[in-house]
Scaffold this active site. Structure first.
Site, PDB file in Angstrom:
ATOM      1  N   LEU A 142       3.172  10.217   5.083  1.00  0.00           N
ATOM      2  CA  LEU A 142       3.410   8.843   4.619  1.00  0.00           C
ATOM      3  C   LEU A 142       3.329   7.846   5.765  1.00  0.00           C
ATOM      4  O   LEU A 142       2.745   6.768   5.641  1.00  0.00           O
ATOM      5  CB  LEU A 142       4.755   8.746   3.905  1.00  0.00           C
ATOM      6  CG  LEU A 142       4.847   9.511   2.595  1.00  0.00           C
ATOM      7  CD1 LEU A 142       6.258   9.416   2.011  1.00  0.00           C
ATOM      8  CD2 LEU A 142       3.828   9.008   1.598  1.00  0.00           C
ATOM      9  N   TYR A 143       3.920   8.209   6.891  1.00  0.00           N
ATOM     10  CA  TYR A 143       3.872   7.352   8.078  1.00  0.00           C
ATOM     11  C   TYR A 143       2.421   7.144   8.518  1.00  0.00           C
ATOM     12  O   TYR A 143       1.983   6.011   8.751  1.00  0.00           O
ATOM     13  CB  TYR A 143       4.698   8.007   9.191  1.00  0.00           C
ATOM     14  CG  TYR A 143       4.649   7.297  10.514  1.00  0.00           C
ATOM     15  CD1 TYR A 143       5.360   6.120  10.714  1.00  0.00           C
ATOM     16  CD2 TYR A 143       3.918   7.811  11.570  1.00  0.00           C
ATOM     17  CE1 TYR A 143       5.328   5.464  11.935  1.00  0.00           C
ATOM     18  CE2 TYR A 143       3.882   7.166  12.794  1.00  0.00           C
ATOM     19  CZ  TYR A 143       4.582   5.996  12.974  1.00  0.00           C
ATOM     20  OH  TYR A 143       4.551   5.356  14.185  1.00  0.00           O
ATOM     21  N   CYS A 144       1.663   8.234   8.593  1.00  0.00           N
ATOM     22  CA  CYS A 144       0.272   8.136   9.028  1.00  0.00           C
ATOM     23  C   CYS A 144      -0.582   7.375   8.018  1.00  0.00           C
ATOM     24  O   CYS A 144      -1.472   6.615   8.406  1.00  0.00           O
ATOM     25  CB  CYS A 144      -0.301   9.531   9.260  1.00  0.00           C
ATOM     26  SG  CYS A 144       0.445  10.383  10.658  1.00  0.00           S
ATOM     27  N   SER A 149       0.308   4.903   6.118  1.00  0.00           N
ATOM     28  CA  SER A 149       0.526   3.459   6.272  1.00  0.00           C
ATOM     29  C   SER A 149      -0.175   2.942   7.520  1.00  0.00           C
ATOM     30  O   SER A 149      -0.751   1.849   7.506  1.00  0.00           O
ATOM     31  CB  SER A 149       2.023   3.137   6.298  1.00  0.00           C
ATOM     32  OG  SER A 149       2.654   3.722   7.419  1.00  0.00           O
TER      33      SER A 149
END
Length: 142
Positions: A8-10, A12
């Site tokens: 999810l972090y990547c 975004s």
């Protein structure tokens, strides 16, 4: 680059990168420049137990990967090579450049990660380039 446990972090970050690349092309005719800052690990609270959150009830299939990520964060926290104060100075320097880069990797670890990704992309492209070209049509010239 994508990383284990950071989907999810990547996602975004990749979305912002694509957006920024497109905006850079849209505004370059007005003399406006966009710089995508791609930092490595900086000595902030990002890896601290107060910042990093893990599920209370982990999925068994991901328990080992989650434990490895937690261990990495714990070992790295407070030992990051990047200095946030120096990075802030670089922001100012880049903002004052007549033609700043579209992409700036910040930190020796980020530069190494970027080089590894570039090498992997080039290797993959070279391996599959003929197959890629095989999808071109045999169309008569218009």
């Amino acid at each position: 680059r994508g990383s284990l446990g950071g989907s999810l972090y990547c996602a975004s970050k990749h979305a912002l990168e694509g957006f920024s690349e497109a905006v850079a092309k849209e505004v370059e005719g007005f003399g406006i420049f966009v710089t995508i800052i791609e930092p490595g690990f900086f000595r902030t609270e990002f890896l601290s137990a107060d910042s990093a959150r893990f599920a209370e009830h982990p999925v068994a299939d991901y328990a080992e990967a989650s434990a490895q990520l937690r261990s990495f964060y714990t070992q790295r926290n407070g030992r990051q090579a990047g200095d946030p104060v120096k990075l802030a100075g670089v922001f100012v320097q880049l903002a004052n450049e007549a033609k700043p880069p579209l992409r700036f990797v910040a930190g020796s670890d980020a530069a190494e990660i970027a080089q590894t990704k570039i090498t992997a992309l080039q290797t993959e492209l070279d391996r599959w380039k003929a197959l890629s070209a095989s999808t071109d049509g045999d169309f008569a010239a218009a």
